[in-house]
Design an enzyme around this catalytic site. Structure first.
Site, PDB file in Angstrom:
ATOM      1  N   ASP A  37       0.837  -1.197   0.000  1.00  0.00           N
ATOM      2  CA  ASP A  37       0.000   0.000   0.000  1.00  0.00           C
ATOM      3  C   ASP A  37       0.873   1.249   0.000  1.00  0.00           C
ATOM      4  OD1 ASP A  37      -2.359   1.444   0.027  1.00  0.00           O
ATOM      5  OD2 ASP A  37      -2.502   1.446   2.214  1.00  0.00           O
ATOM      6  N   ASN A  85     -10.460  -3.094  -6.691  1.00  0.00           N
ATOM      7  CA  ASN A  85      -9.613  -2.190  -7.469  1.00  0.00           C
ATOM      8  C   ASN A  85     -10.153  -1.903  -8.873  1.00  0.00           C
ATOM      9  OD1 ASN A  85      -6.421  -3.343  -6.096  1.00  0.00           O
ATOM     10  ND2 ASN A  85      -7.791  -1.706  -5.430  1.00  0.00           N
TER      11      ASN A  85
END
Length: 261
Positions: A37, A85
């Protein structure tokens, strides 16, 4: 693989060398899972488009995969693309997929040289044909490698995995009376693999983001503020050392953080 394998790729007198010398190679986690991340924030801090953060993150993938193999980690799982996503801009998703294909083409020889077996977990069948082709080629060409198993989680969601495992269990004809936790795990994407002993999350966020929800039930969690494009072997060694200092309870008595538990 041994301490010497790590020392051969770090500078003498560097922080990496000092950390490597502290690692107990008899107490390594069998399976390390990583939530990568911070690519977008890394790019924003440099006034760059988000996709540049993803490009920079490829160097981190390369370093962590090779370092994990040198450490003789049994399984490494990287969370590359979640089912959520797809909500991102089309251009960003397209870039992510292009970077994935480029990584596989450029790094295949490295995977082979380091005896790493490549494996995809997630709904790969929903990816574009060209992406599936690259993934299949990498899996097939590394299938006989006997070293570290490198899982890449693509189009992956932990809840979706559990639902799919339940459907596969039902379709297999197994009776409800025989379906215990051990049998159920055989229907997961990670069937036959040890559960993660160590879960690493970069960028400082304190959540698991729908990642390996079944498998991380007793994983030790290590969070760093370091953004993924800046994450390197030093940070991986720090995470492993932190893991080795913990007592693993499993809901009961204390256990040292040892492989095999």
């Amino acid at each position: 693989m041994s301490l010497q394998d790590i020392l051969s790729v770090v500078l003498a007198g560097s922080p990496e060398e000092a950390l490597a010398r502290q690692v107990n190679f008899d107490r390594l986690p069998r399976h390390i899972a990583v939530i990568m991340d911070g690519n977008g924030r890394w790019a924003a801090q440099r006034h760059l488009p988000r996709v540049e953060g993803h490009r920079a993150g490829i160097d981190s993938v390369r370093d962590i995969v090779e370092t994990s193999a040198r450490l003789d980690i049994g399984v490494l799982t990287l969370y590359a693309f979640s089912v959520e996503n797809w909500k991102r801009p089309i251009t960003e998703v397209s870039t992510l997929m292009s970077l994935l294909k480029r990584y596989l083409r450029l790094e295949l020889n490295t995977l082979l040289r380091n005896n790493i077996r490549f494996h995809v977990i997630g709904r790969a069948e929903e990816l574009a044909p060209d992406v599936r082709g690259e993934l299949k080629m990498a899996e097939e060409q590394t299938a006989r490698n006997g070293g570290m198993l490198f899982n890449i989680a693509l189009n992956y969601g932990g809840r979706a995995e559990i639902v799919e495992a339940a459907r596969r269990a039902i379709a297999s004809g197994i009776s409800p009376a025989d379906l215990d936790e051990q049998h159920f795990s055989e229907f997961l994407y990670t069937a036959g693999q040890p559960d993660p002993d160590l879960l690493i999350r970069t960028s400082g966020e304190m959540r698991v983001s729908n990642f390996l929800l079944w498998q991380i039930a007793y994983a030790e969690i290590w969070v760093t503020d370091t953004l993924w494009p800046d994450f390197r072997k030093r940070h991986l060694l720090e995470a492993i050392l932190a893991y080795q200092k913990r007592d693993r309870r499993y809901g009961g008595i204390k256990h040292p953080a040892v492989a095999g538990r």
